[in-house]
Design a protein around this motif. Structure first.
Motif, short mmCIF file in Angstrom:
data_model
loop_
_atom_site.label_atom_id
_atom_site.label_comp_id
_atom_site.label_asym_id
_atom_site.label_seq_id
_atom_site.Cartn_x
_atom_site.Cartn_y
_atom_site.Cartn_z
N ARG A 158 0.83 -1.20 0.00
CA ARG A 158 0.00 0.00 0.00
C ARG A 158 0.87 1.25 0.00
NH1 ARG A 158 -5.33 1.51 -1.00
NH2 ARG A 158 -5.70 3.51 0.01
N GLN A 159 1.92 1.25 0.82
CA GLN A 159 2.80 2.41 0.89
C GLN A 159 3.66 2.52 -0.37
OE1 GLN A 159 2.58 4.83 2.84
NE2 GLN A 159 4.34 5.95 2.05
N LEU A 160 3.98 1.40 -1.00
CA LEU A 160 4.72 1.47 -2.26
C LEU A 160 3.93 2.26 -3.31
CD1 LEU A 160 6.19 -2.15 -2.52
CD2 LEU A 160 7.48 -0.03 -2.24
N ALA A 161 2.60 2.02 -3.35
CA ALA A 161 1.75 2.77 -4.28
C ALA A 161 1.71 4.24 -3.92
CB ALA A 161 0.34 2.17 -4.27
N THR A 162 1.63 4.54 -2.62
CA THR A 162 1.63 5.94 -2.17
C THR A 162 2.96 6.61 -2.51
OG1 THR A 162 0.11 5.40 -0.37
CG2 THR A 162 1.35 7.45 -0.17
N HIS A 163 4.05 5.87 -2.31
CA HIS A 163 5.38 6.43 -2.61
C HIS A 163 5.51 6.71 -4.10
CE1 HIS A 163 9.62 7.20 -1.89
NE2 HIS A 163 9.91 6.44 -2.94
N ALA A 164 4.98 5.81 -4.93
CA ALA A 164 5.04 6.03 -6.38
C ALA A 164 4.27 7.29 -6.76
CB ALA A 164 4.48 4.81 -7.11
N LEU A 165 3.17 7.56 -6.06
CA LEU A 165 2.38 8.76 -6.32
C LEU A 165 3.16 10.03 -5.99
CD1 LEU A 165 -0.53 9.62 -7.15
CD2 LEU A 165 -1.08 9.66 -4.71
N ALA A 166 4.06 9.94 -5.01
CA ALA A 166 4.81 11.12 -4.56
C ALA A 166 6.05 11.39 -5.41
CB ALA A 166 5.24 10.94 -3.10
N LEU A 167 6.43 10.45 -6.29
CA LEU A 167 7.64 10.65 -7.09
C LEU A 167 7.42 11.73 -8.14
CD1 LEU A 167 8.78 6.96 -7.66
CD2 LEU A 167 9.84 8.65 -6.16
N PRO A 168 8.39 12.65 -8.30
CA PRO A 168 8.27 13.66 -9.36
C PRO A 168 8.50 13.04 -10.73
CG PRO A 168 10.37 13.87 -8.21
CD PRO A 168 9.59 12.82 -7.48
N ALA A 169 8.34 13.85 -11.77
CA ALA A 169 8.45 13.35 -13.14
C ALA A 169 9.82 12.77 -13.44
CB ALA A 169 8.12 14.48 -14.13
N ASP A 170 10.88 13.32 -12.82
CA ASP A 170 12.24 12.82 -13.08
C ASP A 170 12.61 11.64 -12.20
OD1 ASP A 170 12.39 14.08 -10.68
OD2 ASP A 170 13.85 15.59 -11.29
N ASP A 171 11.62 11.11 -11.43
CA ASP A 171 11.81 9.91 -10.59
C ASP A 171 12.86 10.10 -9.51
OD1 ASP A 171 9.85 8.46 -11.76
OD2 ASP A 171 11.17 7.42 -13.17
N LYS A 172 13.10 11.34 -9.08
CA LYS A 172 14.00 11.55 -7.95
C LYS A 172 13.33 11.05 -6.67
CE LYS A 172 16.50 15.57 -9.79
NZ LYS A 172 16.84 16.99 -9.54
N ALA B 32 14.69 11.26 -3.51
CA ALA B 32 15.11 11.91 -2.27
C ALA B 32 13.89 12.51 -1.57
CB ALA B 32 16.15 12.98 -2.55
N GLU B 33 13.90 12.47 -0.25
CA GLU B 33 12.75 12.95 0.53
C GLU B 33 12.40 14.39 0.18
OE1 GLU B 33 9.70 13.10 3.44
OE2 GLU B 33 10.71 11.46 2.41
N ALA B 34 13.41 15.24 -0.01
CA ALA B 34 13.17 16.65 -0.29
C ALA B 34 12.53 16.87 -1.66
CB ALA B 34 14.48 17.44 -0.20
N ASP B 35 12.64 15.88 -2.58
CA ASP B 35 12.10 16.03 -3.93
C ASP B 35 10.70 15.44 -4.08
OD1 ASP B 35 14.49 17.21 -4.89
OD2 ASP B 35 15.41 15.22 -5.04
N LEU B 36 10.22 14.73 -3.08
CA LEU B 36 8.90 14.11 -3.19
C LEU B 36 7.80 15.16 -3.21
CD1 LEU B 36 9.30 11.06 -0.75
CD2 LEU B 36 9.58 11.12 -3.24
N LEU B 37 6.71 14.85 -3.89
CA LEU B 37 5.60 15.78 -4.05
C LEU B 37 4.70 15.73 -2.82
CD1 LEU B 37 4.73 14.99 -7.78
CD2 LEU B 37 6.24 16.78 -6.88
N LEU B 38 5.10 16.45 -1.78
CA LEU B 38 4.34 16.54 -0.54
C LEU B 38 3.90 17.98 -0.34
CD1 LEU B 38 6.49 14.35 1.90
CD2 LEU B 38 4.70 13.64 0.34
N PHE B 39 2.59 18.17 -0.13
CA PHE B 39 2.03 19.51 -0.03
C PHE B 39 1.21 19.65 1.24
CE2 PHE B 39 2.44 18.34 -4.49
CZ PHE B 39 3.23 19.37 -4.99
N GLU B 40 0.95 20.92 1.60
CA GLU B 40 0.09 21.18 2.74
C GLU B 40 -1.35 20.77 2.39
OE1 GLU B 40 1.23 22.09 5.53
OE2 GLU B 40 3.15 23.09 5.18
#
Length: 563
Positions: free
Chosen positions: A236-250, A252-260
């Motif tokens: 389940r978390q693997l799918a969530t993590h894939a959702l957070a990956l940016p287009a360049d597949d970076k 790193a935690e600082a590059d993940l798409l996490l928003f308020e």
């Protein structure tokens, strides 16, 4: 002892412990040292005393050794009673006696061959007293056989060799002690081995169970090591993590798409859940948005630190719950409540206005029964308007204050006066306890709503009458309002839920007391918007005391209502 046996077995190409072998193999291996020693001894006899090979005693001894060795290999000793194989070491003493008589005195040390059956009897572990007796008897048979066969009656011929029997007895005792110790160690090792295998099986079952649970739950789970690397992540978390990956597949935690919560403002690196978890923080329901566009999901993130046996930080466990659908449902509910409430408020206001105009007419213009009916209609319309106003306040999600200098004692007196008709109708006596003026910066309309909610509840939940007391006093920098009744009271469990919206206790439902359960939730929001707090103490059947604490100084802070 067991290690010595293990090394000896390794030399023979056997890679099992001695106790793991079949009884036939163990008997054969126990006979092997004597057979080998006799095989080594014979060339020496041939060199030193060749005439011994014509002695019937030597030939008998060799034949007996050969037969006993063959029996040790060929007989299935498992089929017989346990010490049956003792016949081999007992007859070994006889065979050694024949050899000793044939080669003495030229070949010295032949009598030492008796050590082998002595060790064998000791290693067997059966009937230690009987084995010791056989050791002494066999040893004496060997060393006394020459004078016995010669018919000697001289005591010195028997006493001079008695020491050999004593030495063999001591060797037997020493070997028995070592065998018992080795057997005890072996038993302890076997028990530990079984316990270890059982523990390993339990660990595997628990690991399989944990994997099954992690894959079955609808929550993403991450287990972090103390250095920050991911030790475990369910599908389940693997799918969530894939959702957070940016287009360049970076990744790193600082590059993940996490928003308020707004879905647009990036969460600063130091405020991201993983960074907080690695700072050993424990938190619950941290709301963030993950991903972009139509696929963006709202997540409630929780974390708990892991501690080792010394209480030191050893990592963290994080859980990601998808609350997107729940938030959408809550927004839809709030929109619906707000829309319906607005639609109801306008006609209700109009109805109340026309009812007031009708009731303002002269008494001779309205029939008393009609006036009474209109008054009932007006009360119910006003009650419905209060409910609609509460729903609007709940749906708005915030409490806005307009502060002015206010005397709480005067406000409490005014509200109590308005509630007096309801109290009289319910058989409730209202009392005011205001020893001194208490002033501060408050929102008059909102605090009037607080007092009205508390007084209305106190009267409503006192079906048997009694006294309701309103207290206003100053405690340091706080203004304190208390409303005490002698009504039905609440349990501890009900007190924990009393400020939750739409909550109504079992006793209230059973008594069919009207209400929707919004008043106390709104009261709490108003008090917290003032920077204060509201608490309750109660016992079933003994009434309740609601206590409101407000800072008297001006406070510009506005706190959003809990919704």
């Amino acid at each position: 002892m067991s290690s010595f046996k293990g090394r000896a077995l390794s030399l023979l190409g056997i890679h099992k412990d001695f106790h793991e072998l079949s009884l036939r193999v163990r008997v054969a291996l126990s006979q092997l040292p004597l057979f080998t020693a006799v095989a080594v001894l014979m060339p020496l006899v041939l060199i030193i005393k060749p005439s011994a090979f014509t002695d019937p005693a030597l030939l008998t001894g060799l034949a007996l050794i050969g037969i006993l060795s063959a029996l040790s290999v060929g007989v299935a000793w498992e089929k017989y009673f346990q010490p049956a194989y003792w016949i081999i070491p007992i007859l070994d003493f006889v065979a050694i006696g024949f050899l000793y008589n044939a080669v003495r005195p030229e070949v010295t040390g032949t009598v030492l061959l008796s050590v082998f059956p002595v060790f064998w009897l000791a290693w067997s572990g059966h009937a230690p007293k009987t084995a010791a007796l056989l050791t002494v008897t066999g040893s004496l048979l060997i060393v006394w056989s020459p004078p016995l066969l010669a018919g000697s009656t001289r005591p010195e011929d028997y006493l001079s060799v008695l020491m050999m029997a004593v030495v063999n007895l001591l060797v037997h005792k020493a070997a028995s002690v070592m065998t018992l110790s080795a057997d005890g160690q072996q038993l302890a090792l076997e028990q530990k081995d079984r316990a270890l295998k059982t523990s390993l099986q339990d660990s595997r079952r628990r690991a399989q169970l944990l994997d099954a649970v992690l894959e079955a739950i609808d929550v993403g789970v991450i287990v972090l090591a103390k250095d920050g690397h991911v030790m475990l992540m369910n599908s389940r978390q693997l799918a969530t993590h894939a959702l957070a990956l940016p287009a360049d597949d970076k990744s790193a935690e600082a590059d993940l798409l996490l928003f308020e919560q707004d879905g647009h403002t990036p969460v600063p690196p130091e405020d991201r859940p993983l960074a907080r978890a690695m700072r050993r923080e424990a938190f619950s329901d941290c709301l963030i948005s993950i991903g972009r566009g139509p696929g963006q999901r709202a997540m409630a993130v929780s974390a708990r630190p892991l501690l080792d046996e010394h209480g030191e930080f050893n990592g963290s466990v994080m859980a990601f719950s998808d609350v997107t659908d729940m938030l959408r449902a809550l927004r839809a509910k709030d929109d619906f409540v707000a829309s319906v409430s607005h639609e109801l408020r306008t006609p209700l206001t109009s109805i109340i206005g026309y009812l007031d105009l009708a009731l303002d007419a002269d008494e001779d213009q309205l029939h008393p029964q009609l006036r009474s009916s209109l008054e009932v209609t007006l009360r119910n319309a006003e009650r419905l308007l209060v409910i609609v106003s509460d729903l609007l306040t709940t749906a708005s999600g915030s409490v806005h204050l307009e502060r002015t200098e206010l005397c709480l004692g005067e406000l409490a007196t005014c509200v109590a006066g308005s509630a007096q008709p309801r109290a009289q109708a319910a058989g409730v006596e209202l009392r005011l306890d205001i020893p001194e003026p208490v002033r501060g910066s408050f929102d008059q309309v909102r605090l009037q709503q607080v007092l009205d909610n508390l007084l209305s509840n106190a009267i409503k939940y006192s079906p048997d009458g009694g006294t309701v007391t309103v207290r206003v006093r100053r405690e340091g920098e706080l203004a304190v309002l208390e409303v005490q009744d002698q009504g039905i009271g609440m349990t501890e469990a009900e007190q924990a839920e009393v400020f939750t919206r739409f909550f109504r206790s079992a006793a209230v439902k059973k008594a069919a007391i009207p209400g929707v359960g919004l008043g106390l939730g709104i009261t709490r929001d108003i008090v917290e918007a003032h920077g204060g707090r509201v608490t309750v103490s109660s016992r079933p059947g003994a009434g309740s005391v609601f206590r409101v604490e407000l800072p008297r100084e001006s406070c510009a802070r506005q706190v959003g209502a809990a919704g």
